[in-house]
Scaffold this motif. Sequence first.
Motif, PDB file in Angstrom:
ATOM      1  N   TRP A   1       7.220  -4.205   6.166  1.00 53.58           N
ATOM      2  CA  TRP A   1       5.863  -3.977   5.662  1.00 53.58           C
ATOM      3  C   TRP A   1       5.921  -3.049   4.459  1.00 53.58           C
ATOM      4  O   TRP A   1       6.633  -2.058   4.472  1.00 53.58           O
ATOM      5  CB  TRP A   1       5.021  -3.355   6.782  1.00 53.58           C
ATOM      6  CG  TRP A   1       3.540  -3.335   6.556  1.00 53.58           C
ATOM      7  CD1 TRP A   1       2.795  -4.210   5.834  1.00 53.58           C
ATOM      8  CD2 TRP A   1       2.619  -2.382   7.099  1.00 53.58           C
ATOM      9  NE1 TRP A   1       1.472  -3.864   5.887  1.00 53.58           N
ATOM     10  CE2 TRP A   1       1.330  -2.753   6.654  1.00 53.58           C
ATOM     11  CE3 TRP A   1       2.744  -1.268   7.918  1.00 53.58           C
ATOM     12  CZ2 TRP A   1       0.184  -2.039   7.000  1.00 53.58           C
ATOM     13  CZ3 TRP A   1       1.618  -0.551   8.268  1.00 53.58           C
ATOM     14  CH2 TRP A   1       0.347  -0.940   7.814  1.00 53.58           C
TER      15      TRP A   1
ATOM     16  N   HIS B   1      -0.952   4.280   2.797  1.00 52.78           N
ATOM     17  CA  HIS B   1      -1.870   4.451   3.923  1.00 52.78           C
ATOM     18  C   HIS B   1      -3.067   5.321   3.530  1.00 52.78           C
ATOM     19  O   HIS B   1      -2.986   6.124   2.590  1.00 52.78           O
ATOM     20  CB  HIS B   1      -1.171   5.130   5.097  1.00 52.78           C
ATOM     21  CG  HIS B   1      -0.064   4.331   5.708  1.00 52.78           C
ATOM     22  ND1 HIS B   1      -0.204   3.006   6.056  1.00 52.78           N
ATOM     23  CD2 HIS B   1       1.205   4.690   6.066  1.00 52.78           C
ATOM     24  CE1 HIS B   1       0.931   2.581   6.601  1.00 52.78           C
ATOM     25  NE2 HIS B   1       1.791   3.577   6.618  1.00 52.78           N
TER      26      HIS B   1
ATOM     27  N   TYR C   1       8.566  -0.153   5.028  1.00 53.04           N
ATOM     28  CA  TYR C   1       9.240  -0.161   6.320  1.00 53.04           C
ATOM     29  C   TYR C   1      10.348  -1.208   6.326  1.00 53.04           C
ATOM     30  O   TYR C   1      10.138  -2.357   5.916  1.00 53.04           O
ATOM     31  CB  TYR C   1       8.257  -0.495   7.443  1.00 53.04           C
ATOM     32  CG  TYR C   1       7.155   0.514   7.664  1.00 53.04           C
ATOM     33  CD1 TYR C   1       7.341   1.594   8.524  1.00 53.04           C
ATOM     34  CD2 TYR C   1       5.927   0.382   7.028  1.00 53.04           C
ATOM     35  CE1 TYR C   1       6.326   2.511   8.744  1.00 53.04           C
ATOM     36  CE2 TYR C   1       4.903   1.302   7.240  1.00 53.04           C
ATOM     37  CZ  TYR C   1       5.111   2.363   8.095  1.00 53.04           C
ATOM     38  OH  TYR C   1       4.111   3.277   8.304  1.00 53.04           O
TER      39      TYR C   1
ATOM     40  N   GLU D   1      11.408   4.165   7.505  1.00 51.91           N
ATOM     41  CA  GLU D   1      10.424   4.124   6.431  1.00 51.91           C
ATOM     42  C   GLU D   1      10.838   5.027   5.273  1.00 51.91           C
ATOM     43  O   GLU D   1      11.299   6.148   5.484  1.00 51.91           O
ATOM     44  CB  GLU D   1       9.060   4.600   6.963  1.00 51.91           C
ATOM     45  CG  GLU D   1       7.953   4.648   5.905  1.00 51.91           C
ATOM     46  CD  GLU D   1       6.692   5.347   6.404  1.00 51.91           C
ATOM     47  OE1 GLU D   1       5.604   4.972   5.957  1.00 51.91           O
ATOM     48  OE2 GLU D   1       6.799   6.273   7.244  1.00 51.91           O
TER      49      GLU D   1
ATOM     50  N   SER E   1      -5.126   0.477   6.226  1.00 47.48           N
ATOM     51  CA  SER E   1      -3.692   0.225   6.291  1.00 47.48           C
ATOM     52  C   SER E   1      -3.032   0.421   4.938  1.00 47.48           C
ATOM     53  O   SER E   1      -1.944   0.993   4.843  1.00 47.48           O
ATOM     54  CB  SER E   1      -3.429  -1.204   6.786  1.00 47.48           C
ATOM     55  OG  SER E   1      -3.836  -1.352   8.129  1.00 47.48           O
ATOM     56  N   ASP E   2      -3.683  -0.064   3.883  1.00 47.83           N
ATOM     57  CA  ASP E   2      -3.067  -0.029   2.553  1.00 47.83           C
ATOM     58  C   ASP E   2      -4.145   0.128   1.485  1.00 47.83           C
ATOM     59  O   ASP E   2      -4.834  -0.833   1.134  1.00 47.83           O
ATOM     60  CB  ASP E   2      -2.255  -1.307   2.324  1.00 47.83           C
ATOM     61  CG  ASP E   2      -1.623  -1.359   0.950  1.00 47.83           C
ATOM     62  OD1 ASP E   2      -1.515  -0.303   0.301  1.00 47.83           O
ATOM     63  OD2 ASP E   2      -1.238  -2.459   0.520  1.00 47.83           O
TER      64      ASP E   2
ATOM     65  N   MET F   1      -0.969  -6.532   7.510  1.00 51.53           N
ATOM     66  CA  MET F   1      -0.623  -6.092   8.862  1.00 51.53           C
ATOM     67  C   MET F   1      -1.126  -7.138   9.858  1.00 51.53           C
ATOM     68  O   MET F   1      -2.307  -7.486   9.871  1.00 51.53           O
ATOM     69  CB  MET F   1      -1.253  -4.731   9.158  1.00 51.53           C
ATOM     70  CG  MET F   1      -1.242  -4.323  10.625  1.00 51.53           C
ATOM     71  SD  MET F   1       0.371  -4.376  11.446  1.00 51.53           S
ATOM     72  CE  MET F   1       1.194  -2.990  10.643  1.00 51.53           C
ATOM     73  N   ASN F   2      -0.211  -7.677  10.652  1.00 47.18           N
ATOM     74  CA  ASN F   2      -0.585  -8.682  11.647  1.00 47.18           C
ATOM     75  C   ASN F   2       0.243  -8.442  12.911  1.00 47.18           C
ATOM     76  O   ASN F   2       0.998  -7.467  13.006  1.00 47.18           O
ATOM     77  CB  ASN F   2      -0.372 -10.096  11.098  1.00 47.18           C
ATOM     78  CG  ASN F   2       1.047 -10.329  10.588  1.00 47.18           C
ATOM     79  OD1 ASN F   2       2.005  -9.752  11.097  1.00 47.18           O
ATOM     80  ND2 ASN F   2       1.180 -11.173   9.572  1.00 47.18           N
TER      81      ASN F   2
ATOM     82  N   VAL G   1       4.088  -8.237  12.305  1.00 44.35           N
ATOM     83  CA  VAL G   1       4.513  -6.971  11.728  1.00 44.35           C
ATOM     84  C   VAL G   1       4.462  -5.875  12.788  1.00 44.35           C
ATOM     85  O   VAL G   1       5.405  -5.088  12.944  1.00 44.35           O
ATOM     86  CB  VAL G   1       3.637  -6.611  10.518  1.00 44.35           C
ATOM     87  CG1 VAL G   1       3.955  -5.202  10.017  1.00 44.35           C
ATOM     88  CG2 VAL G   1       3.824  -7.623   9.389  1.00 44.35           C
ATOM     89  N   ALA G   2       3.364  -5.814  13.536  1.00 47.18           N
ATOM     90  CA  ALA G   2       3.216  -4.774  14.560  1.00 47.18           C
ATOM     91  C   ALA G   2       4.310  -4.873  15.620  1.00 47.18           C
ATOM     92  O   ALA G   2       4.862  -3.850  16.062  1.00 47.18           O
ATOM     93  CB  ALA G   2       1.843  -4.869  15.204  1.00 47.18           C
TER      94      ALA G   2
ATOM     95  N   SER H   1       7.769  -3.119  15.379  1.00 48.86           N
ATOM     96  CA  SER H   1       7.867  -1.687  15.633  1.00 48.86           C
ATOM     97  C   SER H   1       7.736  -1.332  17.116  1.00 48.86           C
ATOM     98  O   SER H   1       7.822  -0.158  17.472  1.00 48.86           O
ATOM     99  CB  SER H   1       6.802  -0.934  14.828  1.00 48.86           C
ATOM    100  OG  SER H   1       7.065  -1.037  13.447  1.00 48.86           O
TER     101      SER H   1
END
Length: 312
Positions: free
Chosen positions: A231, A236, A245, A255, A281-282, A290-291, A294-295, A298
């Motif tokens: 990502w 942020h 990331y 990161e 998010s950005d 972010m979906n 992606v989540a 982590s």
Amino acid sequence: MTDRLITHLRHVDLAVPDLARQQDFFTNSWGLRTEHGEPGLSFLAAEGSPEQYVVRLRQSGDKRVDLVAFGAASAADVDALAARLGTDGVTLVTEPGTLQTPGGGYGFRFFDNEGRTVEVSADVAVRAHRRIEEGEPVPVRLSHVVLNSADPEGTRAFYERHLGFALSDTLTHPRMGDMMWFMRINRWHHSVAIARGPHPSLHHLSFELRGLDEYMRGTGKLLRAGVEKIWGPGRHLAGNNTFSYFLDPHGNTVEYTTELEEIDEDTWHPHVYDFTRPEVSDQWGTANAMNEFVASRSFNDVDKGLFVAPPV
């Protein structure tokens, strides 16, 4: 919140099945430096940091977080915190004493509410470090650690009650509720963040670069080297820091960041941000969306070190 006896984040220690591969990534790709080493252990420093090391790697059959380490101002504060934790029923792994790790010092270890091993130390020798030069894409310091928690409310309460952390901001979702809590121990917006996850594990480690140009150069260096990006790059809203990331060879998220916000603790009021808003998010709108994919990268593997202290 209890009186604050912790001053800052020192280092995070990881156990990995392939030490040589992990060390090669962190030194030749990521930009850390092997400062100390012994068989089965590698202590990696950030060039701009006075800490003896910011990451310790240990060869192990199990992938795990060995340790999250914080600093204290004095040996007296270490003793006071250990006594307070013992009185409160927190399990001490070691009593306060002389540390045998690089730089020495005086410290102790304990389990947090979910079984992570935490160390607090003082009087560690300051490492000879240097000013990072303009255009140099290497980490200045370890910025923060984000922890996945199956009981994030309980974990937040533990770090507030026992260690003196304060809430800076919260990320929430209109259907899923609160999802991430940014916690500070000094003027930095966060040194620790707690993410709601399926199990306790490492969410990510973040490393501060000198500035925007160095951050972008570092991001590009990793992309050219074929390191898998999850990502970013973006910025942020909570913390106002940049983010890129990547995955390390063992599937941990790491990161690159810069310009993490420093706040006035006397006047700061925590925000609650709805992270379904794209600008949360950005702020820049430059990162991939972010979906769930992606989540999920982590979430990481289940930490195999819970309530099991590392052997060193």
